[in-house]
Enzyme design. Structure first.
Site, short mmCIF file in Angstrom:
data_model
loop_
_atom_site.label_atom_id
_atom_site.label_comp_id
_atom_site.label_asym_id
_atom_site.label_seq_id
_atom_site.Cartn_x
_atom_site.Cartn_y
_atom_site.Cartn_z
CE1 TYR A 147 2.20 19.18 -12.76
CE2 TYR A 147 2.10 21.19 -11.48
CZ TYR A 147 1.49 20.05 -11.97
OH TYR A 147 0.18 19.79 -11.66
CD GLU A 179 0.89 17.54 -16.90
OE1 GLU A 179 -0.13 17.71 -16.27
OE2 GLU A 179 1.06 17.97 -18.06
CG ASP A 226 -2.35 -5.71 -5.84
OD1 ASP A 226 -1.25 -5.18 -5.57
OD2 ASP A 226 -3.44 -5.26 -5.44
CB THR A 256 2.93 -0.58 -2.12
OG1 THR A 256 3.45 -1.67 -1.36
CG2 THR A 256 1.42 -0.72 -2.26
CE LYS A 264 0.63 -2.00 1.36
NZ LYS A 264 -0.53 -2.68 0.75
NE ARG A 282 2.14 6.29 3.21
CZ ARG A 282 1.85 5.05 3.65
NH1 ARG A 282 0.94 4.33 3.02
NH2 ARG A 282 2.46 4.54 4.69
C1 LIG Z 1 -1.61 -2.12 0.14
C2 LIG Z 1 -2.28 -2.74 -1.01
C3 LIG Z 1 -2.79 -1.97 -2.07
C4 LIG Z 1 -2.91 -0.47 -2.06
O1 LIG Z 1 -1.86 0.31 -1.71
P1 LIG Z 1 -2.13 1.86 -1.39
O2 LIG Z 1 -0.78 2.47 -1.53
O3 LIG Z 1 -2.69 1.92 -0.01
O4 LIG Z 1 -3.09 2.39 -2.39
C5 LIG Z 1 -3.31 -2.63 -3.17
N1 LIG Z 1 -3.35 -3.97 -3.22
C6 LIG Z 1 -2.90 -4.74 -2.21
C7 LIG Z 1 -2.97 -6.22 -2.36
C8 LIG Z 1 -2.36 -4.15 -1.07
O5 LIG Z 1 -1.93 -4.93 -0.07
#
Ligand SMILES: *Cc1c(COP(=O)(O)O)cnc(C)c1O
Length: 412
Positions: free
Chosen positions: A59, A61, A205, A231, A234, A240
């Site tokens: 844990y 935090e 993003d 993320t 990907k 993840r």
């Molecule tokens: C994949 C993705 C997310 C979210 O990712 P998660 O891990 O599934 O929550 C947010 N924004 C964009 C543009 C994405 O391609």
């Protein structure tokens, strides 16, 4: 190379054969079908080892040196390593590696910069905006006033003139750039210019392209955006999870937006695995990988176009391709079903024009498996054959098995 220490040690098989069977079933599925989902990849055994490590028990935090729990001296080091590696990899002054997912990272970015009711300009959902970019089914659409820009119906490219016009009209508090399906590089400098003109924050993003950025195969949003959300699972090929990158001035706001505002305890095993992935991404081998991902996507896109499918924007700069299969007589949904029956796994997506759905595919996973341009040409022909029903699904399945059999994600 072994898959995970757990599977190797057979502990799970002895204790819980039911779950062991499920895990091995998924490994078999991943090893015998063709993974073309643009958001997926195969993490390394080292990343899987960190995920399956005793750090999962801890844990923690708070942040390194300022935790709400005792016994954090080791995991503090793991998080500092992850943060330092992320900063170095992306040239960022600050990194937060605690976000549990890409969506959590976006939520934190909004929490750091916005108040409920603020206006936000983002790519509209029908054009490839993510759920967190204003979907009514998501917190973003409920708590903020989203205005959507689009892509040109003919070219499929972001309509930057519209972005500027909408920004001038609506004076948003933030502008979001980034998409789940946009195959081209984003002009971050232009977005910065528009954001500055109207006094908006710029949120990039970069969930999809961040791995290409790490490998030098896509432009880096860090110098332009106030906050970059991403993320780690990907193209970047880590566990993840999510992360945030920003400058020094916003560091504290971003950290507080993650914890305690939107999250509780950090997942220290995942953070260690992120550190491993950042370490891998800093190698010349990863740079070569990222460029191969793009080269593969270009060959695959050209192959699909040659087979008669309509490739959105006429090609790709990234790992991601979206196509309209309608010229072959099938819509996206039917196409996905036919391909699934043949052992090809991919997604449907919205298309810039009209109502029909298209297909979204990506080359991050197959490139990790070691496939190159020759295999991409073979995949393009195979996909078209299945969609035209020229190849029956059992024969196609055999060909898929034969193809992926030579490129096992976890040999041995
Ligand atoms: C994949 C993705 C997310 C979210 O990712 P998660 O891990 O599934 O929550 C947010 N924004 C964009 C543009 C994405 O391609």
């Amino acid at each position: 190379m072994s898959v995970t220490p757990v599977l190797e040690a057979d502990v799970l098989r002895r204790q819980d054969p039911e779950l062991a069977e499920i895990l091995l079933g998924e490994l078999t599925r991943q090893s015998t079908t063709l993974q073309l989902i643009a958001a997926e990849n195969f993490t390394s055994p080292a990343v899987l080892a960190a995920l399956g490590s005793p750090l999962a028990n801890k844990y923690a935090e708070g942040y390194p040196g300022a935790r709400h729990h005792g016994g954090c001296e080791i995991v503090d080091v793991a998080e500092r390593v992850a943060v330092d590696r992320a900063k170095a990899l992306f040239g960022a002054e600050h990194a937060n590696v605690q976000s549990h997912s890409g969506s959590s990272a976006v939520l934190a970015a909004y929490a750091a910069l916005l108040r409920p009711g603020d206006t936000v300009l983002a790519l509209g959902l029908p054009y490839g905006g993510h759920l967190t970019h204003g979907s009514p089914a998501n917190f973003s659409g409920r708590w903020f006033d989203f205005v959507g820009y689009g892509v040109d119906a003919e070219t499929g490219l972001i309509d930057y003139d519209q972005v500027r016009a909408l920004a001038r009209t609506h004076r948003p508090k933030a502008i979001v750039c980034g998409s789940i399906a946009y195959p081209r590089h984003i002009d971050y400098a232009l977005f910065r210019e528009v954001a500055d003109e109207v006094g908006a924050y710029l949120v990039a993003d970069a969930a999809h392209p961040i791995g290409l950025v790490a490998g030098g195969a896509a432009p880096n949003p860090v110098p332009y955006a106030d906050v970059v959300c991403a993320t780690t699972h990907k193209v970047l090929r880590g566990p993840r999870g999510g992360m945030l990158l920003c400058g020094r001035e916003l560091a504290e706001r971003v950290d507080r937006a993650v914890f305690p505002f939107t999250q509780g305890g950090a997942q220290m095993n995942t953070i260690a695995a992120k550190a491993v992935a950042f370490g891998e991404a800093a190698t010349p081998a990863f740079t070569a990988y990222a460029h191969q991902v793009v080269a593969n996507a270009r060959v695959l896109a050209a192959g699909l176009e040659a087979e008669g499918l309509v490739v959105t924007t006429g090609g790709t700069d990234t790992h991601l391709i979206t196509v309209d299969p309608m010229p072959l007589g099938v819509d996206g949904r039917t196409a996905r079903g036919r391909l699934a029956a043949a052992g090809v796994v991919l997604d449907c997506c919205a298309l810039p024009h009209g109502e029909a759905r298209g297909l979204r595919l990506g080359t991050a996973a197959v490139t990790t498996q070691g496939m190159g341009e020759v295999e991409m040409a073979r995949i393009g022909a195979l996909l078209a054959g299945v969609l035209r029903e020229k190849v029956e699904s059992r024969r196609a399945r055999d060909e898929v098995r034969d193809l992926v059999g030579g490129f096992l994600p976890y040999p041995g």
